[in-house]
Design a protein around this motif. Structure first.
Motif, short mmCIF file in Angstrom:
data_model
loop_
_atom_site.label_atom_id
_atom_site.label_comp_id
_atom_site.label_asym_id
_atom_site.label_seq_id
_atom_site.Cartn_x
_atom_site.Cartn_y
_atom_site.Cartn_z
N CYS A 5 -15.47 15.34 7.58
CA CYS A 5 -13.89 15.26 7.33
C CYS A 5 -13.75 14.28 6.01
O CYS A 5 -14.74 13.68 5.81
CB CYS A 5 -13.35 14.73 8.41
SG CYS A 5 -13.75 13.02 8.92
N TYR A 6 -12.55 14.42 5.70
CA TYR A 6 -12.10 13.39 4.71
C TYR A 6 -11.77 12.06 5.45
O TYR A 6 -10.70 11.98 6.14
CB TYR A 6 -10.81 14.01 3.85
CG TYR A 6 -11.15 15.26 3.01
CD1 TYR A 6 -12.10 15.04 2.13
CD2 TYR A 6 -10.37 16.36 3.40
CE1 TYR A 6 -12.09 16.32 1.26
CE2 TYR A 6 -10.63 17.49 2.77
CZ TYR A 6 -11.49 17.54 1.68
OH TYR A 6 -11.60 18.71 1.02
N GLU A 7 -12.52 11.15 5.48
CA GLU A 7 -12.65 9.89 6.43
C GLU A 7 -11.35 9.29 6.37
O GLU A 7 -10.82 8.96 7.47
CB GLU A 7 -13.84 9.21 6.38
CG GLU A 7 -15.23 9.98 6.86
CD GLU A 7 -16.37 9.36 7.25
OE1 GLU A 7 -16.08 8.20 7.53
OE2 GLU A 7 -17.45 10.10 7.60
N ALA A 8 -10.83 8.88 5.17
CA ALA A 8 -9.68 8.12 5.10
C ALA A 8 -8.42 8.89 5.39
O ALA A 8 -7.86 8.13 6.25
CB ALA A 8 -9.47 7.93 3.35
N ASP A 9 -8.31 10.02 5.32
CA ASP A 9 -7.25 10.84 5.74
C ASP A 9 -7.26 10.95 7.25
O ASP A 9 -6.39 11.01 7.86
CB ASP A 9 -7.03 12.19 5.13
CG ASP A 9 -6.52 12.24 3.62
OD1 ASP A 9 -6.04 11.18 3.28
OD2 ASP A 9 -6.63 13.26 3.14
N ALA A 10 -8.37 11.16 7.88
CA ALA A 10 -8.65 11.31 9.24
C ALA A 10 -8.29 9.99 10.04
O ALA A 10 -7.77 10.25 11.05
CB ALA A 10 -10.04 11.82 9.62
N ALA A 11 -8.93 9.05 9.36
CA ALA A 11 -8.51 7.51 10.11
C ALA A 11 -6.85 7.21 10.16
O ALA A 11 -6.42 6.98 11.08
CB ALA A 11 -9.26 6.57 9.46
N GLU A 12 -6.36 7.74 8.97
CA GLU A 12 -4.99 7.28 8.78
C GLU A 12 -4.25 8.29 9.77
O GLU A 12 -3.13 7.73 10.06
CB GLU A 12 -4.66 7.58 7.48
CG GLU A 12 -2.96 7.33 7.01
CD GLU A 12 -2.40 7.40 5.77
OE1 GLU A 12 -1.38 7.67 5.64
OE2 GLU A 12 -3.15 7.53 4.75
N PHE A 13 -4.47 9.62 9.90
CA PHE A 13 -3.98 10.63 10.62
C PHE A 13 -4.05 9.82 12.18
O PHE A 13 -3.21 10.08 12.95
CB PHE A 13 -4.71 11.97 10.56
CG PHE A 13 -4.19 12.94 11.32
CD1 PHE A 13 -2.70 13.34 11.51
CD2 PHE A 13 -5.08 14.07 11.84
CE1 PHE A 13 -2.28 14.28 12.05
CE2 PHE A 13 -4.44 14.99 12.56
CZ PHE A 13 -3.07 15.24 12.60
#
Length: 158
Positions: free
Chosen positions: A111-119
């Motif tokens: 996954c796109y880790e930064a986006d997944a974490a923010e999500f």
């Protein structure tokens, strides 16, 4: 010591069907969608998360794709009842969660880790005021509802 809770996304077949009927109804009548309305695409389904606790902090995603493909998870940010209101594009939360598994890999979904974490953090924020939250799952490149197991883990604040 903080406890963790893992919440599994569950297919909401009834809501998915209601949204499909809306698309079908518009097509049969040769009508256009309303301004800003978001119609369910054929490769999408509605999933839900039920929150038994409200005070949560995002920990991590667990996404298993049994075969190569791509899964996009879009949260619906506002309280939305498809039996009463149409889904509007402004109700969709950014960022989205994008998870994939390449054909050549026998590894966990990426996954796109930064986006997944923010999500995940945005979902935890909304959980403070919600008992349930809805999501659009978009399946692509060989991914299907049968090949996906998806959950999100939170730390429960005492």
């Amino acid at each position: 010591m903080s406890a963790k809770t893992e919440l599994h996304f569950r297919l909401d077949a009834q809501l998915t069907e209601v949204m499909r009927l809306r698309v079908q109804s518009l097509q049969q009548r040769s009508q256009k969608r309303q301004e800003g309305e978001r119609l369910l695409q054929p490769n999408e389904a509605v999933y839900r998360l039920d929150f038994s606790k409200q005070s949560l902090r995002f920990s991590h995603w667990t996404v298993r794709l049994a075969q190569p493909g791509r899964l996009t998870i879009i949260a619906i940010s506002q309280l939305w009842t498809p039996d009463l209101t149409n889904l509007m594009t402004r109700q969709l939360l950014e960022p989205v969660g994008v998870f994939w598994r390449a054909a050549t890999e026998d590894t966990p979904a990426q996954c796109y880790e930064a986006d997944a974490a923010e999500f995940g953090e945005r979902i935890a924020e909304l959980a403070k005021v919600r008992k349930v939250m809805y999501f659009l799952f978009a399946f692509a490149e060989g991914c299907s509802p049968e090949s996906v197991d998806c959950s999100i883990t939170f730390i429960v604040d005492a």
